[in-house]
Design a protein around this motif. Structure first.
Motif, short mmCIF file in Angstrom:
data_model
loop_
_atom_site.label_atom_id
_atom_site.label_comp_id
_atom_site.label_asym_id
_atom_site.label_seq_id
_atom_site.Cartn_x
_atom_site.Cartn_y
_atom_site.Cartn_z
N ILE A 68 -12.56 37.03 -18.38
CA ILE A 68 -12.78 36.81 -16.96
C ILE A 68 -11.70 37.53 -16.16
CG2 ILE A 68 -13.02 35.08 -15.13
CD1 ILE A 68 -13.69 33.03 -17.25
N ILE A 69 -12.10 38.17 -15.08
CA ILE A 69 -11.13 38.79 -14.18
C ILE A 69 -10.61 37.71 -13.25
CG2 ILE A 69 -10.79 40.50 -12.37
CD1 ILE A 69 -13.02 42.13 -13.60
N LEU A 70 -9.31 37.46 -13.29
CA LEU A 70 -8.71 36.37 -12.53
C LEU A 70 -7.58 36.89 -11.64
CD1 LEU A 70 -8.44 33.78 -15.45
CD2 LEU A 70 -10.00 33.62 -13.50
N PRO A 71 -7.36 36.23 -10.51
CA PRO A 71 -6.24 36.61 -9.64
C PRO A 71 -4.92 36.47 -10.38
CG PRO A 71 -7.72 35.09 -8.51
CD PRO A 71 -8.14 35.12 -9.93
N ASN A 72 -4.01 37.38 -10.09
CA ASN A 72 -2.71 37.40 -10.78
C ASN A 72 -1.73 36.46 -10.07
OD1 ASN A 72 -0.90 38.22 -12.74
ND2 ASN A 72 -0.19 39.97 -11.54
N ILE A 73 -2.09 35.16 -10.05
CA ILE A 73 -1.24 34.18 -9.38
C ILE A 73 0.03 33.93 -10.20
CG2 ILE A 73 -3.17 33.05 -8.24
CD1 ILE A 73 -3.08 30.89 -10.39
N TYR A 89 -4.98 31.85 0.46
CA TYR A 89 -5.57 32.15 1.76
C TYR A 89 -7.08 32.35 1.65
CZ TYR A 89 -6.58 34.67 6.08
OH TYR A 89 -7.12 35.07 7.29
N LEU A 90 -7.51 33.09 0.65
CA LEU A 90 -8.95 33.31 0.47
C LEU A 90 -9.68 32.02 0.13
CD1 LEU A 90 -8.87 36.69 -1.52
CD2 LEU A 90 -9.49 36.34 0.88
N LEU A 91 -9.02 31.14 -0.62
CA LEU A 91 -9.62 29.83 -0.91
C LEU A 91 -9.78 29.01 0.36
CD1 LEU A 91 -7.71 28.83 -4.18
CD2 LEU A 91 -10.14 29.40 -4.00
N ILE A 92 -8.80 29.06 1.25
CA ILE A 92 -8.88 28.34 2.54
C ILE A 92 -10.06 28.85 3.34
CG2 ILE A 92 -7.75 28.05 4.78
CD1 ILE A 92 -5.07 28.03 3.28
N LEU A 93 -10.18 30.16 3.47
CA LEU A 93 -11.26 30.74 4.27
C LEU A 93 -12.62 30.41 3.68
CD1 LEU A 93 -10.04 34.29 5.37
CD2 LEU A 93 -9.76 32.09 6.52
N LYS A 94 -12.75 30.57 2.38
CA LYS A 94 -14.06 30.34 1.76
C LYS A 94 -14.51 28.89 1.92
CE LYS A 94 -16.76 31.37 -2.35
NZ LYS A 94 -17.42 30.07 -2.50
N GLU A 95 -13.56 27.96 1.82
CA GLU A 95 -13.90 26.54 1.88
C GLU A 95 -14.10 26.04 3.31
OE1 GLU A 95 -14.72 22.77 0.30
OE2 GLU A 95 -14.34 24.63 -0.82
N PHE A 96 -13.24 26.51 4.25
CA PHE A 96 -13.22 25.90 5.57
C PHE A 96 -13.50 26.85 6.73
CE2 PHE A 96 -10.27 23.42 2.88
CZ PHE A 96 -10.98 22.23 2.87
N GLU A 97 -13.48 28.15 6.47
CA GLU A 97 -13.78 29.12 7.52
C GLU A 97 -14.78 30.14 6.98
OE1 GLU A 97 -12.45 28.94 10.49
OE2 GLU A 97 -10.53 27.90 10.36
N MET A 141 -13.35 38.22 -6.63
CA MET A 141 -12.96 37.22 -7.63
C MET A 141 -13.14 35.80 -7.10
SD MET A 141 -9.56 38.61 -9.58
CE MET A 141 -8.89 39.86 -8.49
N ILE A 142 -12.66 35.56 -5.89
CA ILE A 142 -12.78 34.21 -5.31
C ILE A 142 -14.24 33.85 -5.09
CG2 ILE A 142 -12.20 32.78 -3.32
CD1 ILE A 142 -9.87 33.39 -5.23
N THR A 143 -15.02 34.80 -4.64
CA THR A 143 -16.45 34.56 -4.40
C THR A 143 -17.15 34.18 -5.69
OG1 THR A 143 -16.46 36.14 -2.55
CG2 THR A 143 -18.59 35.56 -3.52
N ASN A 144 -16.83 34.85 -6.76
CA ASN A 144 -17.52 34.61 -8.04
C ASN A 144 -17.00 33.40 -8.78
OD1 ASN A 144 -19.12 36.88 -7.64
ND2 ASN A 144 -17.66 38.24 -8.67
#
Length: 480
Positions: free
Chosen positions: A316-321, A337-345, A475-478
């Motif tokens: 799996i391609i994962l963010p390099n956190i 940040y992308l998780l915040i936007l996807k969930e709430f904005e 990545m976040i979308t998938n």
């Protein structure tokens, strides 16, 4: 060991996990209720105002625990009864059936009277500014079907039966002398049910002399409920003032650090700073402080972290956190940040990299703010010339990350909507604050300010990224 946190009230509240300030607020409210019992024959309905996810349930659960012994306590989670035809009758049944073995005759009479009175109440209640009223014709018609008693007699019978019930449970040996009823989860109910329950409480449940009610209320939900049912005829603030005798507010200053560090081990550090503290500061800078929302984002972040640590991650391609000695802090911030936007904005998330729409909006704003052709030309050059459609897909490993490159990055994350735009707005944080004006500052606006603050970090760590900016959104979308 990091673990997912539920969106539930904190059961074992301690100073260490009290990131909302519940103990301090609860202690003040406890003192208020214990020291003002002599007022409760007249002042009976109280509210705690707080937005969705601000900790109202935790505060009321804490108060229930603290007041037990001094009050008979009842907890009515209204959303659990949302499917019932009559929410106010469900409340009454919840009160009288708490102890099934005692006061049978008193309870039966109260339920019988209450059932007749509250039946059809939802259809009959109306509101007239600034107070409550009942559509007498509708309610009397409901009562007449029973032949007797009259509506007035039924009200008086309910008053008597309710006080008899109070007497039975507050005057026995070792019984507390007052009742407190906590009303929770109104935010989650349908607008009609919210208003009907509150109206019934004000009109009928205040007949008692020894029972008070404390409701957790999201003002926004009440405003929407009033607007849905009554349009502009009734003002929400007037409605709330009429319903509640005294109102309290949830603590405003959430200790984000306490909450975030529940997810991160103290030994995970970057230099002399804990990763949890850095992420807490990130949320603070983005004005992202709602506890329930923070937990939702960090739970998803933790899922990604655990995927990276598992054998499954090889495919799996994962963010390099940031995780132990791997990952970068910037990619951690970007992922959050992308998780915040996807969930709430979601609208912002959808248009995040839409440079065509952004360029059109920016050009229109510049045209509106500059009358001189020379000034307009300079403003366009200092702003629109940095729109680089290929930058989104770049591999930064061998990229010379100059000042111009940083401006291009800022533009990809800058707000699509702008009210007043002037040239050179991306030259510095001060320039952005002065020259990029929006009436409603959302998360994306504050993220730009944050990027200015970590400009050196961005330039250094982008070269370590394995993926393009566009890849991260994919990545976040998938994944989530």
């Amino acid at each position: 060991m990091s673990k997912l946190l539920p969106n539930l009230p904190i059961e074992d509240l301690t100073p260490e996990n009290d990131y909302i300030g519940i103990i301090e607020k609860g202690t003040l409210l406890k003192s208020f209720f214990l020291n003002n019992k002599h007022e409760f024959s007249q002042i009976k309905i109280f509210s705690i105002y707080g937005e969705w996810g601000s900790g109202k349930s935790t505060l009321m659960k804490y108060l229930q625990k603290e007041l037990q012994g001094s009050f008979n306590t009842f907890f009515f989670e209204s959303w659990e009864f949302e499917s019932d035809e009559n929410l106010s009758l469900s409340l009454l049944e919840n009160l009288v059936n708490k102890n099934k073995s005692k006061y049978k005759k008193v309870k039966e009479e109260l339920l019988e009277t209450g059932g007749k009175l509250l039946e059809g109440f939802a259809r009959s209640v109306t509101i007239k500014t600034p107070g409550l009223n009942i559509s007498g014709d509708k309610l009397i018609k409901t009562v007449k079907e029973e032949k007797e008693p009259t509506f007035l007699e039924l009200k008086e019978k309910f008053r008597k039966d309710f006080r008899n019930w109070e007497k039975e449970i507050t005057t026995k040996d070792k019984s507390p002398d007052y009742n407190i009823v906590f009303i929770d989860d109104l935010d989650r109910c349908e607008p009609e049910n919210i208003l009907n329950l509150l109206s019934a409480m004000k009109l009928f449940f205040t007949y008692g002399k020894k029972t008070i009610f404390l409701c957790g209320i999201d003002k926004k939900a009440i405003r929407e409920a009033v607007k849905t049912k009554y349009g502009e005829i009734v003002k929400a603030n007037e409605y709330l003032e009429k319903i509640f005798d005294i109102s309290f507010s949830m603590p405003k200053n959430v200790d984000t650090t306490k909450l975030v560090n529940l997810y991160f081990d103290d030994n995970v550090r970057l230099g002399d700073k804990k990763l949890g503290d850095l992420i807490s500061d990130f949320f603070d800078k983005l004005q992202f402080k709602n506890p329930r929302r923070i937990k939702k984002v960090l739970n998803k972040y933790l899922i990604i972290k655990k995927l990276k640590e598992s054998i499954v991650s090889r495919n799996i391609i994962l963010p390099n956190i940031k995780n132990n000695d791997s990952g970068t802090l910037f990619e951690t911030y970007l992922t959050l940040y992308l998780l915040i936007l996807k969930e709430f904005e979601p609208d912002i998330y959808f248009n995040l990299y839409n440079l065509s729409l952004k360029k059109t909006n920016y050009r229109n704003s510049l045209n509106n703010n500059y009358k001189s052709e020379n000034e307009l030309s300079g403003a366009i050059t200092s702003t629109l010339d940095y729109f680089d459609y290929d930058f989104l897909y770049l591999d930064f490993s061998d990229y010379d990350f100059s000042r111009n490159a940083f401006i291009k990055l800022l533009i990809y994350f800058s707000p699509i909507e702008v009210d007043v735009l002037r040239g050179y707005c991306f030259n510095s944080k001060d320039s952005f604050i002065k020259s990029f004006n929006v009436k409603n500052k959302t998360t994306e606006y504050y993220f730009i300010l944050f990027l200015f603050d970590i400009q050196i970090l961005v330039k250094n760590e982008l070269r370590q990224q394995d993926y393009s900016i566009n890849d991260y959104k994919k990545m976040i979308t998938n994944l989530i």
